[in-house]
Design an enzyme around this catalytic site. Sequence first.
Site, PDB file in Angstrom:
ATOM      1  N   HIS A 196      19.568   2.219  67.388  1.00 30.09           N
ATOM      2  CA  HIS A 196      20.130   1.161  68.221  1.00 30.09           C
ATOM      3  C   HIS A 196      20.513  -0.037  67.375  1.00 30.09           C
ATOM      4  CE1 HIS A 196      20.282  -1.495  71.897  1.00 30.09           C
ATOM      5  NE2 HIS A 196      20.860  -0.408  72.335  1.00 30.09           N
ATOM      6  N   HIS A 219      28.306  -1.898  72.338  1.00 33.48           N
ATOM      7  CA  HIS A 219      28.133  -2.639  73.583  1.00 33.48           C
ATOM      8  C   HIS A 219      29.431  -3.350  73.971  1.00 33.48           C
ATOM      9  CE1 HIS A 219      23.861  -2.162  72.487  1.00 33.48           C
ATOM     10  NE2 HIS A 219      23.697  -2.138  73.791  1.00 33.48           N
ATOM     11  N   HIS A 227      24.870   5.671  74.785  1.00 32.34           N
ATOM     12  CA  HIS A 227      23.462   5.676  75.192  1.00 32.34           C
ATOM     13  C   HIS A 227      23.065   7.014  75.815  1.00 32.34           C
ATOM     14  CE1 HIS A 227      23.894   1.278  74.694  1.00 32.34           C
ATOM     15  NE2 HIS A 227      22.611   1.323  74.411  1.00 32.34           N
ATOM     16  N   HIS A 229      21.573  -4.313  83.755  1.00 34.63           N
ATOM     17  CA  HIS A 229      21.125  -3.810  82.457  1.00 34.63           C
ATOM     18  C   HIS A 229      20.646  -4.946  81.550  1.00 34.63           C
ATOM     19  CE1 HIS A 229      22.554  -3.636  78.198  1.00 34.63           C
ATOM     20  NE2 HIS A 229      21.693  -2.634  78.157  1.00 34.63           N
ATOM     21  N   HIS A 274      16.646  -6.142  80.134  1.00 36.93           N
ATOM     22  CA  HIS A 274      16.346  -6.362  78.715  1.00 36.93           C
ATOM     23  C   HIS A 274      15.672  -7.713  78.514  1.00 36.93           C
ATOM     24  CE1 HIS A 274      17.904  -3.327  75.868  1.00 36.93           C
ATOM     25  NE2 HIS A 274      18.751  -2.988  76.831  1.00 36.93           N
ATOM     26  N   PHE A 332      18.845  -6.635  70.528  1.00 41.55           N
ATOM     27  CA  PHE A 332      19.281  -5.263  70.300  1.00 41.55           C
ATOM     28  C   PHE A 332      18.664  -4.643  69.049  1.00 41.55           C
ATOM     29  CE2 PHE A 332      23.428  -6.038  72.815  1.00 41.55           C
ATOM     30  CZ  PHE A 332      22.837  -5.571  73.973  1.00 41.55           C
ATOM     31  N   HIS A 353      16.898   2.661  79.863  1.00 41.94           N
ATOM     32  CA  HIS A 353      18.236   3.202  79.678  1.00 41.94           C
ATOM     33  C   HIS A 353      18.408   4.561  80.345  1.00 41.94           C
ATOM     34  CE1 HIS A 353      21.206   0.809  77.573  1.00 41.94           C
ATOM     35  NE2 HIS A 353      20.179   0.122  77.122  1.00 41.94           N
TER      36      HIS A 353
END
Length: 614
Positions: free
Chosen positions: A191, A211, A220, A359, A363, A380, A393
């Site tokens: 990632h 992203h 993903h 999403h 996070h 990230f 995810h």
Amino acid sequence: MSSSVLPLNSTYINVPNFTHTTQPISQRAFKTRTNQTKGFRVVACNATPNDNKRLILPEPQKLVLPNVDRRNLLMGLSGLYTAANLSSLPEAVADPIRTPDDFRSECKGEVTSGLKNKDGKYARSRACCPPNLEGGIPADYKLPTESTVRLRWPAHKGTPEQVQKYRLAIQAMRSLPDDDPRSFINQAKIHCAYCHGAYHQPDKTKDIQIHNSWLFYPFHRWYLYFYERILGCLIMDPTFALPYWNWDDPDGMQIPEMFIPETIYCNPNPLQVEVHREASHLPSEKEPKIVDLTWSPVNRAEQGLPYEKQKACNLETVYRDMVRNGHDTPSFFGGKYVVGSDEISIRDKSVGSVESGSHTAVHLWVGDSKQPNNEDMGRFYSAGYDPLFYCHHANVDRMWKLWKDLDLPKHVDPTDPDWLNASYVFYDEKKNPVRVYNRDSVSLKPLGYNYIEEYPIQDLPWRYSRPTQRDKSEQDDSKKDNALPMMNSPMILNRTLKVRVRRNATKNLNETLLISGIKFDSSKFVKFDVFVNDKLKNGVEPTTSDPEYAGGFAQIPHGDANKMSMSSGARFGLKELLEDTNTENEEYVTVKLVPKAGCEDLTIGNISIINPEP
């Protein structure tokens, strides 16, 4: 929808180097809650199965066949591709994003800037590159022909056996040496590599960033696909499947209990050891602490709604992400991103509805505010170090499946060859480097996994959570905002911005509010909320649970540079919102942007209303 039911049982798997003991329940163990707050089960390592628990076994997923792009027709191709020959699609005329073949030596190393440290130390390693193993150019991945279907299960409904198997698999991954590409650390680095510019695009001039574009979902999906297969291989179980944190279900909105130390008395607990999470968001005896799907990590003491209202607001947020704001392909997936595009300055300049919405909120809500960069989930580069990231995810991946299962008009995968032929490199469960393509990720059936659901698609809790229509008695009809400026030049969002936007003469049913040219500093968290046609009396301000709320734009800090300037955009569906605010017949819409975080130097290029093809 016809379906069968499946008891969630599994077999005990023994893994070396994992200690499991039965100990007295801690005095801090949670008490049983009322029906309103949903009690925790204390999960012991030697617990017995709950044979009465049954959930819906998914039907085989329908394959949504792409339409052939006109460029392929110009190349002499005709007809639709079938599931059997999707992998034989030709290379696109333009250049799709592609991870370098020499993905080890061409990896640029560690994140060199854009991160804060504490006493000269970083919460996680800044190294992003995979280990240098011997091997040639990654071969194109061949999907296995095995008949076993891995069934991913809702984390809050898992049996003790499922939880036990998951813990054992994670522990087995943690036990691998650091030079094994399947190790826990190297899986986390994946990632980091794809999110912090470790790889160049094929033209060598710009970095790859998965992203904020149409690469978000397929990348993903492949990432979790190999992660899941590696875990199953390590415990020699071909049926192993990941849990998913279904924060779209009121009963699943809390951090799943298997990730909470007090509820598991196994030593060690590989799902919780050495991870960074926000302690104030862990459920306790006094408060259930459900996730806030519009969360911003600023002014924490001022945020949060009462328990029942927060649940309702979350369901409305998922509805916006999946139906209202994700009403067509570019709105749901995000903008086009090909070779030559800046890492974030994608050609269509828009981020997908779920990615920027629920999403990102999850996070940030899980990330630890005591860490310099809100590690783990709040950044990230470090997100993959928390096992909860993969469960989160898995639910995001499920959103892609459900979005298509809704069977609404324009809920179809991208058909552009530049999307179908985009590719990435991973290590498979046998440590082989393999190349995978977006085109092979569109259907779950060939991938050999699916999701166990608690409800048929038409009965999902958020499916009919459209915000309540505004009572006209609460509105001031004379509040036309005629004196507001039109949006005709870039503006800095260092304070609340309010403008008028003209609608087309023929008001299209598919009207979309497009906020484009959003330029921001990628080294910090950025968020602003969008409200449309606020006509409330007496200066009352609408909230994120009101019909005037169109949605938000949010970005997790990323990018390997200090104050890197990035550009993006956001789309918001207007049809239902205008109906719900009793303003569907007005010539203009009033757009109000409310900065929440990181907007001191953020600029808005333009605000317009577009009319996508019906």
